[in-house]
Design a protein around this motif. Structure first.
Motif, short mmCIF file in Angstrom:
data_model
loop_
_atom_site.label_atom_id
_atom_site.label_comp_id
_atom_site.label_asym_id
_atom_site.label_seq_id
_atom_site.Cartn_x
_atom_site.Cartn_y
_atom_site.Cartn_z
N ASP A 152 0.83 -1.21 0.00
CA ASP A 152 0.00 0.00 0.00
C ASP A 152 0.86 1.25 0.00
N PHE A 153 2.00 1.20 0.69
CA PHE A 153 2.90 2.34 0.73
C PHE A 153 3.38 2.68 -0.69
N ILE A 154 3.77 1.66 -1.45
CA ILE A 154 4.24 1.88 -2.82
C ILE A 154 3.12 2.44 -3.69
N ASP A 155 1.91 1.89 -3.58
CA ASP A 155 0.80 2.37 -4.38
C ASP A 155 0.45 3.82 -4.06
N ILE A 156 0.51 4.18 -2.79
CA ILE A 156 0.17 5.56 -2.39
C ILE A 156 1.14 6.56 -3.00
N VAL A 157 2.45 6.27 -2.90
CA VAL A 157 3.44 7.23 -3.38
C VAL A 157 3.43 7.33 -4.91
N LEU A 158 3.38 6.18 -5.60
CA LEU A 158 3.39 6.23 -7.06
C LEU A 158 2.11 6.85 -7.61
N SER A 159 0.97 6.61 -6.99
CA SER A 159 -0.27 7.23 -7.43
C SER A 159 -0.22 8.74 -7.23
N ARG A 160 0.34 9.18 -6.14
CA ARG A 160 0.46 10.62 -5.90
C ARG A 160 1.38 11.26 -6.92
N THR A 161 2.47 10.57 -7.28
CA THR A 161 3.36 11.10 -8.31
C THR A 161 2.65 11.21 -9.65
N GLN A 162 1.86 10.21 -9.98
CA GLN A 162 1.14 10.23 -11.26
C GLN A 162 0.10 11.34 -11.29
N ARG A 163 -0.52 11.62 -10.16
CA ARG A 163 -1.59 12.62 -10.14
C ARG A 163 -1.08 14.05 -10.02
N GLN A 164 0.06 14.26 -9.40
CA GLN A 164 0.53 15.60 -9.08
C GLN A 164 1.60 16.11 -10.03
N THR A 165 2.02 15.32 -11.01
CA THR A 165 3.04 15.76 -11.96
C THR A 165 2.50 15.63 -13.38
N PRO A 166 3.06 16.40 -14.33
CA PRO A 166 2.59 16.30 -15.72
C PRO A 166 2.78 14.89 -16.27
N THR A 167 1.88 14.52 -17.21
CA THR A 167 1.91 13.17 -17.76
C THR A 167 2.10 13.14 -19.28
N VAL A 168 2.20 14.28 -19.93
CA VAL A 168 2.31 14.34 -21.38
C VAL A 168 3.69 14.86 -21.75
N VAL A 169 4.41 14.11 -22.59
CA VAL A 169 5.73 14.51 -23.08
C VAL A 169 5.80 14.11 -24.57
N HIS A 170 6.43 14.94 -25.37
CA HIS A 170 6.53 14.71 -26.81
C HIS A 170 7.99 14.62 -27.23
N ASN A 171 8.21 13.84 -28.27
CA ASN A 171 9.58 13.63 -28.76
C ASN A 171 10.12 14.88 -29.42
N GLY A 172 9.24 15.77 -29.85
CA GLY A 172 9.70 16.96 -30.52
C GLY A 172 10.16 18.06 -29.60
N TRP A 173 10.02 17.85 -28.30
CA TRP A 173 10.46 18.88 -27.36
C TRP A 173 11.98 18.98 -27.35
N ALA A 174 12.45 20.09 -26.82
CA ALA A 174 13.89 20.24 -26.61
C ALA A 174 14.36 19.25 -25.55
N ILE A 175 15.60 18.78 -25.69
CA ILE A 175 16.11 17.76 -24.78
C ILE A 175 16.17 18.26 -23.35
N THR A 176 16.41 19.57 -23.18
CA THR A 176 16.44 20.13 -21.81
C THR A 176 15.06 20.06 -21.16
N ARG A 177 14.04 20.28 -21.97
CA ARG A 177 12.67 20.19 -21.44
C ARG A 177 12.32 18.75 -21.08
N ILE A 178 12.74 17.79 -21.89
CA ILE A 178 12.48 16.37 -21.60
C ILE A 178 13.21 15.95 -20.34
N ARG A 179 14.47 16.39 -20.18
CA ARG A 179 15.23 16.05 -18.97
C ARG A 179 14.54 16.60 -17.72
N SER A 180 14.11 17.86 -17.76
CA SER A 180 13.45 18.46 -16.58
C SER A 180 12.12 17.77 -16.29
N PHE A 181 11.44 17.29 -17.33
CA PHE A 181 10.17 16.58 -17.13
C PHE A 181 10.38 15.33 -16.29
#
Length: 695
Positions: free
Chosen positions: A17-46
């Motif tokens: 349950d501890f693992i599910d809580i933390v990973l679910s919070r990360t999925q909900r509170q951080t951006p989830t869309v990334v594109h290959n056409g972005w600049a590499i610096t933007r992908i790294r920061s993502f």
């Protein structure tokens, strides 16, 4: 030392349950869309953001667990030993230490992978580094599943522990099992501990509260203790031993003299001697319970000797604790304390003596402390000096005898001159008590409260209370001769009435001629018509157009002025003037020869009344009048239009203007359409896994 409350510790989740809580919070509170056409610096920061956020969640959750659980080395020794007895202090420290190590390892993993993500050269490589970082963090936490489960069990058990204040006034009840400890606690406190006729009913520490001498006291009921070596005692018995060792309280050792508990008096005395080191520097009382089942006098001499020996040992222990007993306490100490929790005989005496012992011990300890000297240095006790002499011998020069006023002495002399209580002396004022006895006694005599009023005129004491209005006395404004003046006025009115009757001034309708009666009727009818017309205009609120006085101050706007101005402009005004003059008349069929309100005036000067015509209110009459108003001989008559062509042109202009507004399709107050303010496709149903892109 604070009062510990272990009920505030948060729930410890399991490893999965501890693992599910933390990973679910990360999925909900951080951006989830990334594109290959972005600049590499933007992908790294993502992806760096996801790794850092996950590490921060692990750190916060683990820090909360570590902070909620008490530190064994920082809390009171009573709670530290109690934790050791119940949960094994070493195991407890090891579990918390493993969680602390896991928190540090997760932080190190995040730091390493963030450093690697800085050199990621593609979206795929950055994504794989992120997956590796989160996977290693989850692997670290999977290894802590056993520690988390152990800490959750500890938390559940600690939340059920009573909140015991180690430093407050406490009474501690101990002894063999089933000797009456819980029954005694139920009698003196508001606690409701389970009482059963078998041993070890109480398996943990129970606490109750009571009031004595306006102070708050706590009473602790301990589980029963058996007489055996310390290493052989179980967890239940060790709780009692821990409380006896660390709590500074008044100890009540209960002895069952009826031996119904299953243990003899000798065995109970042996237990007393085996745990006597735990009673050091504490007020101690030995109490004989269940005296209703067996009396001390009926015991054998050997048992009585054992009990006396226990009382002596308890007195020595109390003396070692610094207890100074008063005379009443010493008298009670001479004999063994006896009580019966069944009949409640002697229960309150035991409670009072235990509380007094503990209070005396606490005061003595405070006096022996170092802080007392600092307080006594700031206290000054003043001793007043005797002004009448020293050594109890009065000095005649400084003597101050009692001073009695001469008036009081005079009244005393008059009262003792021979007059009784019911017959006062002539020069002495009779008291209210004497008046009461002389005038009927209590319940009959009513005291006069006005006779001692101090007024400018003593005759005012029994005057009727004046009536005051707006701060003025009404009696000050009353004419004392008003009665005589009123009588004169009434006599004058009677004289005038008699004179008028003698002269025949009173008019009688019977004396009028037929012509005068007819004329009087016409006047009354005219008056009735005027009143009716006035009421009709008033009910209609004068609902007719009136030229404002401000627009025609000089009264120059009239029909003649209108005719002149229109003739100058070239218009024929004959019909307009006739229409205005016809509307200015009060009625449609009224002639100029008619008087006001339908009265005809003939040449002889007589007024002839006509019956008022009944007005017709019907839809037919209204439609006919409306048709007559609209139907004119000329197309634009009365509307400012010369001919039919000009009228048709005006109609076309009006239709054209309305056509433009109709194309705008604006809503008016006549529309009843309710717009769809809450579209169904946006507000109903649940979003699936692929519908969360709105975040």
């Amino acid at each position: 030392m604070p009062l510990y409350n272990f009920k505030t510790i948060k729930v410890v989740p399991t490893g999965k349950d501890f693992i599910d809580i933390v990973l679910s919070r990360t999925q909900r509170q951080t951006p989830t869309v990334v594109h290959n056409g972005w600049a590499i610096t933007r992908i790294r920061s993502f992806y760096m953001r996801k790794v850092k956020y996950t590490q921060s969640n692990w750190h916060d959750k683990l820090s909360q667990i570590l902070d909620d659980f008490p530190k064994v080395d920082d809390i009171h020794p009573f709670y530290a030993d109690l934790l050791n007895v119940l949960y094994d202090k070493d195991h407890f420290k090891l579990a918390l230490g493993q969680l602390n190590m896991a928190r540090n390892l997760i932080g190190k993993v995040a730091q390493d992978y963030v450093r690697l993500l800085k050199y990621g050269d593609s979206l795929y490589r950055c994504k794989q580094l992120k997956r590796a970082a989160l996977g290693r963090m989850c692997t670290i936490m999977k290894k802590q599943t056993a520690s988390l489960a152990y800490l959750e069990q500890v938390r559940q058990h600690m939340s059920r522990l009573p909140s015991i204040d180690p430093n407050t006034r406490t009474l501690l009840v101990c002894g063999y099992p089933n000797v009456g400890k819980s029954s005694f606690m139920n009698k003196i406190t508001r606690a409701d501990v389970d009482v059963q006729p078998y041993a070890f009913t109480t398996k943990s520490l129970f606490i109750g509260h009571m009031d004595y001498k306006y102070l708050r006291w706590q009473v602790i009921d301990t589980p029963g203790i058996l007489d055996r070596p310390l290493e052989e005692r179980n967890t239940i018995e060790m709780q009692s031993v821990t409380a006896l060792a660390h709590l500074r309280a008044a100890v009540l050792y209960i002895v069952d003299i009826s031996e119904q508990c299953g243990y003899t008096i000798a065995q109970q005395a042996a237990l007393f001697h085996s745990i006597k080191p735990l009673f050091a520097s504490k007020p101690l009382l030995v109490v004989a319970n269940k005296t209703d089942a067996a009396s001390i006098e009926a015991l054998s001499p050997e048992d009585q000797a054992i009990l006396r020996e226990l009382v002596v040992e308890a007195a020595k222990t109390s003396a070692g604790a610094g207890v100074v007993l008063d005379a009443d306490a010493l008298a009670r100490e001479a004999n063994l304390l006896k009580m019966s929790t069944l009949t409640e005989e002697g229960v309150m005496d035991v409670k009072q003596l235990a509380c007094d012992r503990l209070l005396a011990s606490r005061v003595e300890m405070k006096l022996q402390g170092k802080r007392v000297k600092d307080i006594t240095n700031r206290i000054h006790v003043s001793q007043p000096q005797s002004r009448d002499g020293s050594g109890g011998k009065a000095d005649p020069k400084s003597a101050r005898p009692a001073c009695i006023p001469t008036s009081v002495l005079a009244k005393r002399a008059a009262a003792t001159s021979g007059a009784g209580p019911s017959q006062p002396a002539a020069d002495a004022e009779e008291t209210e008590l004497q008046l009461q006895e002389r005038l009927g006694g209590a319940g009959v005599y009513s005291a006069d409260m006005r006779k001692r009023w101090q007024l400018s005129n003593p005759g005012w004491k029994y005057d009727i209370a004046p009536e005051i209005i707006e701060g003025h006395n009404i009696a000050d404004f009353i004419d004392p001769d008003i009665e005589a003046k009123l009588a004169d006025l009434e006599a004058e009115e009677d004289a005038l009435a008699a004179a008028a009757a003698a002269e025949g001034i009173d008019m009688d309708l019977d004396d009028l001629t037929p012509e005068e009666m007819e004329l009087l009727g016409q006047i009354k009818n005219r008056k009735r018509v005027l009143v009716a017309s006035h009421r009709r205009r008033k009910s209609a609120a004068n609902n007719h157009s009136v030229m404002p006085r401000g627009r025609d101050v000089d009264r120059i706007i009239n029909t003649d002025q209108m005719k002149k101005s229109l003739d100058w402009m070239g218009y024929n005004t004959d019909k307009a003037v006739a229409r205005v003059r016809s509307q200015s008349r009060t009625g449609r069929k009224r002639m100029r020869s008619e008087g006001p309100a339908g009265m005809d005036v003939d040449g002889a000067g007589d007024v002839v009344m006509e019956p008022p015509q009944k007005r017709i209110h019907s839809s037919k009459s209204r439609s006919m009048s409306r048709g007559r108003a609209l139907s004119t001989s000329e197309p634009g008559a009365g509307k400012g239009i010369r001919d039919a062509s000009q009228r048709n042109k005006a109609i076309k202009i009006s239709d054209k203007a309305m056509r433009k507004r109709g194309k705008q399709a604006r809503r008016g107050e006549g529309d009843r359409h309710i717009p769809d303010l809450k579209p169904k496709h946006l507000l109903t149903g649940k979003r699936g896994k692929g519908k969360t892109d709105r975040r």
